[in-house]
Scaffold this motif. Structure first.
Motif, PDB file in Angstrom:
ATOM      1  N   UNK A  60      38.621  29.700  32.894  1.00 23.51           N
ATOM      2  CA  UNK A  60      38.884  31.020  34.107  1.00 23.51           C
ATOM      3  C   UNK A  60      37.177  30.101  33.475  1.00 23.51           C
ATOM      4  N   UNK A  61      36.466  31.362  35.140  1.00 27.94           N
ATOM      5  CA  UNK A  61      35.111  32.496  35.105  1.00 27.94           C
ATOM      6  C   UNK A  61      34.967  33.529  34.599  1.00 27.94           C
ATOM      7  N   UNK A  62      35.150  34.308  33.504  1.00 27.23           N
ATOM      8  CA  UNK A  62      35.265  35.537  33.561  1.00 27.23           C
ATOM      9  C   UNK A  62      33.837  35.940  34.459  1.00 27.23           C
ATOM     10  N   UNK A  63      34.597  37.630  35.342  1.00 31.93           N
ATOM     11  CA  UNK A  63      33.751  37.867  36.377  1.00 31.93           C
ATOM     12  C   UNK A  63      33.729  39.780  36.388  1.00 31.93           C
ATOM     13  N   UNK A  64      34.197  39.658  34.865  1.00 30.72           N
ATOM     14  CA  UNK A  64      33.765  41.062  33.925  1.00 30.72           C
ATOM     15  C   UNK A  64      35.331  41.784  33.952  1.00 30.72           C
ATOM     16  N   UNK A  65      34.979  43.275  33.385  1.00 32.39           N
ATOM     17  CA  UNK A  65      36.270  43.994  32.908  1.00 32.39           C
ATOM     18  C   UNK A  65      36.035  45.461  33.095  1.00 32.39           C
ATOM     19  N   UNK A  66      37.197  45.974  33.535  1.00 31.05           N
ATOM     20  CA  UNK A  66      36.762  47.610  33.667  1.00 31.05           C
ATOM     21  C   UNK A  66      38.489  48.126  32.912  1.00 31.05           C
ATOM     22  N   UNK A  67      37.674  49.504  32.565  1.00 32.57           N
ATOM     23  CA  UNK A  67      38.526  50.427  31.003  1.00 32.57           C
ATOM     24  C   UNK A  67      39.104  51.645  32.189  1.00 32.57           C
ATOM     25  N   UNK A  68      40.171  52.355  31.821  1.00 28.94           N
ATOM     26  CA  UNK A  68      40.272  53.386  32.217  1.00 28.94           C
ATOM     27  C   UNK A  68      41.485  53.912  30.903  1.00 28.94           C
ATOM     28  N   UNK A  69      40.897  54.731  30.256  1.00 27.63           N
ATOM     29  CA  UNK A  69      41.562  55.824  29.465  1.00 27.63           C
ATOM     30  C   UNK A  69      42.518  56.703  30.263  1.00 27.63           C
ATOM     31  N   UNK A  70      43.638  56.935  28.929  1.00 26.59           N
ATOM     32  CA  UNK A  70      44.252  57.609  29.876  1.00 26.59           C
ATOM     33  C   UNK A  70      45.114  58.318  28.152  1.00 26.59           C
ATOM     34  N   UNK A  72      42.926  54.586  38.979  1.00 27.76           N
ATOM     35  CA  UNK A  72      42.410  53.245  40.132  1.00 27.76           C
ATOM     36  C   UNK A  72      41.553  52.692  39.098  1.00 27.76           C
ATOM     37  N   UNK A  73      41.517  50.732  39.288  1.00 25.81           N
ATOM     38  CA  UNK A  73      41.043  50.564  38.761  1.00 25.81           C
ATOM     39  C   UNK A  73      39.690  49.700  39.687  1.00 25.81           C
ATOM     40  N   UNK A  74      38.161  50.583  39.278  1.00 22.45           N
ATOM     41  CA  UNK A  74      37.550  49.987  40.606  1.00 22.45           C
ATOM     42  C   UNK A  74      37.018  49.080  40.394  1.00 22.45           C
ATOM     43  N   UNK A  75      36.697  47.494  41.338  1.00 31.80           N
ATOM     44  CA  UNK A  75      36.237  46.240  41.139  1.00 31.80           C
ATOM     45  C   UNK A  75      35.245  46.121  41.551  1.00 31.80           C
ATOM     46  N   UNK A  76      34.631  47.524  41.573  1.00 35.71           N
ATOM     47  CA  UNK A  76      33.022  47.192  41.467  1.00 35.71           C
ATOM     48  C   UNK A  76      32.545  46.565  39.941  1.00 35.71           C
ATOM     49  N   UNK A  77      33.125  46.453  38.559  1.00 37.70           N
ATOM     50  CA  UNK A  77      32.926  45.771  37.607  1.00 37.70           C
ATOM     51  C   UNK A  77      32.671  44.467  38.137  1.00 37.70           C
ATOM     52  N   UNK A  78      32.652  43.526  39.160  1.00 34.01           N
ATOM     53  CA  UNK A  78      31.992  41.925  39.579  1.00 34.01           C
ATOM     54  C   UNK A  78      31.474  41.757  40.090  1.00 34.01           C
ATOM     55  N   UNK A  79      30.352  40.987  39.112  1.00 36.60           N
ATOM     56  CA  UNK A  79      28.705  40.800  39.619  1.00 36.60           C
ATOM     57  C   UNK A  79      28.673  40.746  40.792  1.00 36.60           C
ATOM     58  N   UNK A  80      28.364  40.125  41.992  1.00 38.45           N
ATOM     59  CA  UNK A  80      28.693  40.199  42.726  1.00 38.45           C
ATOM     60  C   UNK A  80      28.007  38.794  42.876  1.00 38.45           C
ATOM     61  N   UNK A  81      27.351  38.278  42.360  1.00 39.62           N
ATOM     62  CA  UNK A  81      26.816  36.759  42.387  1.00 39.62           C
ATOM     63  C   UNK A  81      27.580  36.194  41.713  1.00 39.62           C
TER      64      UNK A  81
END
Length: 161
Positions: free
Chosen positions: A81-91, A99-108
């Motif tokens: 795989x190519x790592x695109x990013x990781x998002x975390x939420x504390x609950x 909601x997990x935001x996909x904005x952690x993915x580097x568009x490049x």
């Protein structure tokens, strides 16, 4: 007065450059923020009680990845795989949707993966800063982001045995 006119022209030129840049980012691959989705986390009464007893929270972890193109195959991890990013939420330990935001993915990075191969692994576990071993046993979702977006990803947590 001529100095003020020069500053106004410079401001207009800067604004035009920014607007052009924003328009150009809308071309090509979809924006990474379009990869967000909801996760419905449920806890058994025992899991909720354990978190409350410890006074700790759980973490929802979303690891985004994609399949490499021929040109980027040498940069893939051991899972291919190519790592695109990781998002975390504390609950806390109550049933809830986060909601997990996909904005952690580097568009490049989107041009380094095959088209339509954006995927995600979603897990939940005891906050690692708790200072104790993970006491939760939670289900895992692994699949295309399109499937995660179609309906909330269901993650069920119990006390680890």
């Amino acid at each position: 007065m001529p100095r003020a006119a020069t500053l106004v022209k410079a401001a207009i030129a800067a604004g035009a450059a920014i607007a052009t840049g924003l328009l150009l980012t809308q071309c090509g691959q979809p924006k990474a923020s379009a990869n967000g989705f909801d996760v419905a986390v449920s806890f058994t009464p025992a899991a909720s009680a354990k978190l409350k007893e410890l006074g700790k929270k759980a973490v929802v972890d979303a690891y985004f990845y994609g399949l490499p193109t021929e040109a980027t195959a040498g940069k893939a991890d051991e899972d291919g795989h190519i790592n695109l990013g990781e998002a975390f939420a504390s609950i806390d330990g109550s049933d809830q949707t986060v909601t997990i935001k996909g904005d952690v993915i580097d568009p490049a990075m989107m041009d380094k993966i095959k088209a339509d191969s954006t995927a995600v692994t979603v897990r939940a576990y005891l906050d690692p800063t708790a200072g104790v071993a993970n006491v939760l046993d939670c289900s895992i979702f692994n699949g295309p982001v399109s499937a995660a977006k179609a309906k909330p990803v269901a993650i069920a947590c119990d006390v680890a045995k």
